[in-house]
Design a protein around this motif. Sequence first.
Motif, mmCIF file in Angstrom:
data_model
loop_
_atom_site.group_PDB
_atom_site.id
_atom_site.type_symbol
_atom_site.label_atom_id
_atom_site.label_comp_id
_atom_site.label_asym_id
_atom_site.label_seq_id
_atom_site.Cartn_x
_atom_site.Cartn_y
_atom_site.Cartn_z
ATOM 1 N N ARG A 86 0.829 -1.205 0.000
ATOM 2 C CA ARG A 86 0.000 0.000 0.000
ATOM 3 C C ARG A 86 0.871 1.267 0.000
ATOM 4 O O ARG A 86 0.693 2.175 -0.814
ATOM 5 N N GLY A 87 1.825 1.311 0.904
ATOM 6 C CA GLY A 87 2.689 2.483 1.003
ATOM 7 C C GLY A 87 3.568 2.676 -0.215
ATOM 8 O O GLY A 87 3.750 3.803 -0.693
ATOM 9 N N LEU A 88 4.104 1.583 -0.745
ATOM 10 C CA LEU A 88 4.995 1.682 -1.906
ATOM 11 C C LEU A 88 4.244 2.099 -3.167
ATOM 12 O O LEU A 88 4.759 2.880 -3.975
ATOM 13 N N VAL A 89 3.029 1.600 -3.337
ATOM 14 C CA VAL A 89 2.225 2.019 -4.494
ATOM 15 C C VAL A 89 1.939 3.514 -4.407
ATOM 16 O O VAL A 89 2.062 4.248 -5.398
ATOM 17 N N ASN A 90 1.579 3.989 -3.225
ATOM 18 C CA ASN A 90 1.289 5.419 -3.057
ATOM 19 C C ASN A 90 2.491 6.281 -3.428
ATOM 20 O O ASN A 90 2.359 7.292 -4.124
ATOM 21 N N VAL A 91 3.673 5.891 -2.960
ATOM 22 C CA VAL A 91 4.887 6.658 -3.237
ATOM 23 C C VAL A 91 5.172 6.712 -4.734
ATOM 24 O O VAL A 91 5.588 7.748 -5.264
ATOM 25 N N HIS A 92 4.940 5.611 -5.424
ATOM 26 C CA HIS A 92 5.258 5.556 -6.849
ATOM 27 C C HIS A 92 4.203 6.239 -7.717
ATOM 28 O O HIS A 92 4.530 6.888 -8.713
ATOM 29 N N VAL A 93 2.943 6.103 -7.350
ATOM 30 C CA VAL A 93 1.869 6.650 -8.183
ATOM 31 C C VAL A 93 1.744 8.162 -8.015
ATOM 32 O O VAL A 93 1.261 8.853 -8.911
ATOM 33 N N ASP A 94 2.199 8.695 -6.887
ATOM 34 C CA ASP A 94 2.099 10.134 -6.639
ATOM 35 C C ASP A 94 2.726 10.962 -7.756
ATOM 36 O O ASP A 94 2.263 12.054 -8.066
ATOM 37 N N ALA A 95 3.810 10.463 -8.326
ATOM 38 C CA ALA A 95 4.487 11.187 -9.413
ATOM 39 C C ALA A 95 4.800 10.193 -10.525
ATOM 40 O O ALA A 95 5.956 9.940 -10.857
ATOM 41 N N ALA A 96 3.741 9.621 -11.090
ATOM 42 C CA ALA A 96 3.897 8.527 -12.049
ATOM 43 C C ALA A 96 4.711 8.925 -13.280
ATOM 44 O O ALA A 96 5.638 8.216 -13.681
ATOM 45 N N GLU A 97 4.377 10.060 -13.902
ATOM 46 C CA GLU A 97 5.077 10.466 -15.122
ATOM 47 C C GLU A 97 6.551 10.733 -14.846
ATOM 48 O O GLU A 97 7.428 10.324 -15.606
ATOM 49 N N LEU A 98 6.812 11.414 -13.745
ATOM 50 C CA LEU A 98 8.194 11.726 -13.384
ATOM 51 C C LEU A 98 8.965 10.450 -13.078
ATOM 52 O O LEU A 98 10.136 10.315 -13.437
ATOM 53 N N HIS A 99 8.304 9.497 -12.447
ATOM 54 C CA HIS A 99 8.967 8.241 -12.100
ATOM 55 C C HIS A 99 9.409 7.495 -13.352
ATOM 56 O O HIS A 99 10.480 6.879 -13.377
ATOM 57 N N GLU A 100 8.604 7.537 -14.397
ATOM 58 C CA GLU A 100 8.969 6.856 -15.641
ATOM 59 C C GLU A 100 10.241 7.453 -16.237
ATOM 60 O O GLU A 100 11.113 6.731 -16.736
ATOM 61 N N ILE A 101 10.360 8.771 -16.191
ATOM 62 C CA ILE A 101 11.550 9.435 -16.732
ATOM 63 C C ILE A 101 12.778 9.062 -15.917
ATOM 64 O O ILE A 101 13.834 8.730 -16.461
ATOM 65 N N VAL A 102 12.638 9.127 -14.613
ATOM 66 C CA VAL A 102 13.760 8.821 -13.723
ATOM 67 C C VAL A 102 14.189 7.367 -13.898
ATOM 68 O O VAL A 102 15.383 7.052 -13.922
ATOM 69 N N SER A 103 13.227 6.468 -14.045
ATOM 70 C CA SER A 103 13.539 5.048 -14.215
ATOM 71 C C SER A 103 14.313 4.804 -15.502
ATOM 72 O O SER A 103 15.213 3.960 -15.551
ATOM 73 N N SER A 104 13.969 5.548 -16.550
ATOM 74 C CA SER A 104 14.687 5.407 -17.817
ATOM 75 C C SER A 104 16.113 5.924 -17.703
ATOM 76 O O SER A 104 17.046 5.358 -18.275
#
Length: 201
Positions: free
Chosen positions: A104-122
């Motif tokens: 629950r906590g990890l999904v919240n942290v990741h979904v809060d900034a979904a678009e930004l997370h995709e860029i950072v992951s790349s």
Amino acid sequence: MTTVKRTFRRREPTQQRSRQTVDCVLEAVQLVVKRHGTQAITTNRIAEAAGVSVGSLYQYFPDKRAIFTALHDRHVDDVRQVIGQTTAAYASAPLQDFTGELVRGLVNVHVDAAELHEIVSSAVPEGAVGFRNALHHTFGRVLSRADERQYSVDETERMLFVLPRMVESLVHGAVHQARALSRDVVRSEAIRTVQVYVNSF
């Protein structure tokens, strides 16, 4: 004549004003994404949104990858906080409850900034491996608790193989599905999937 390859290192902020500048730059990236989309991220736009000169930005971040790496480091801190708080709060809870709250906590942290997370992951692809390793370490500690001795050595090894990979995949998958499904649906499905697996033992 010997040529020397010039390398650039990010200047570490040592004073409060410098740290504020770095924070402004990192927060400006999210602002640029919201206003213009991920394709519009440039150092000029980031500097403008942060209210600093491009020269000041380059003092701390020689290129966009350095900015994304710093954002990744900040994200890692958020993930560690979720893991630490959940582990402490659910120290004596059944594995099913701990796992559900962790997801629950990890999904919240990741979904809060979904678009930004995709860029950072790349930009920092090795981050997924580090995340999985942290999960492996966390589940290893949880499964070694006295009240979890109900699991055999074989069962523990099987769970340590599956759970870190399952949680990492579901949490990072939630980032991509956040546009098609609501956060509540993505989160509940991720929790349900992991708990069904845990309850199979």
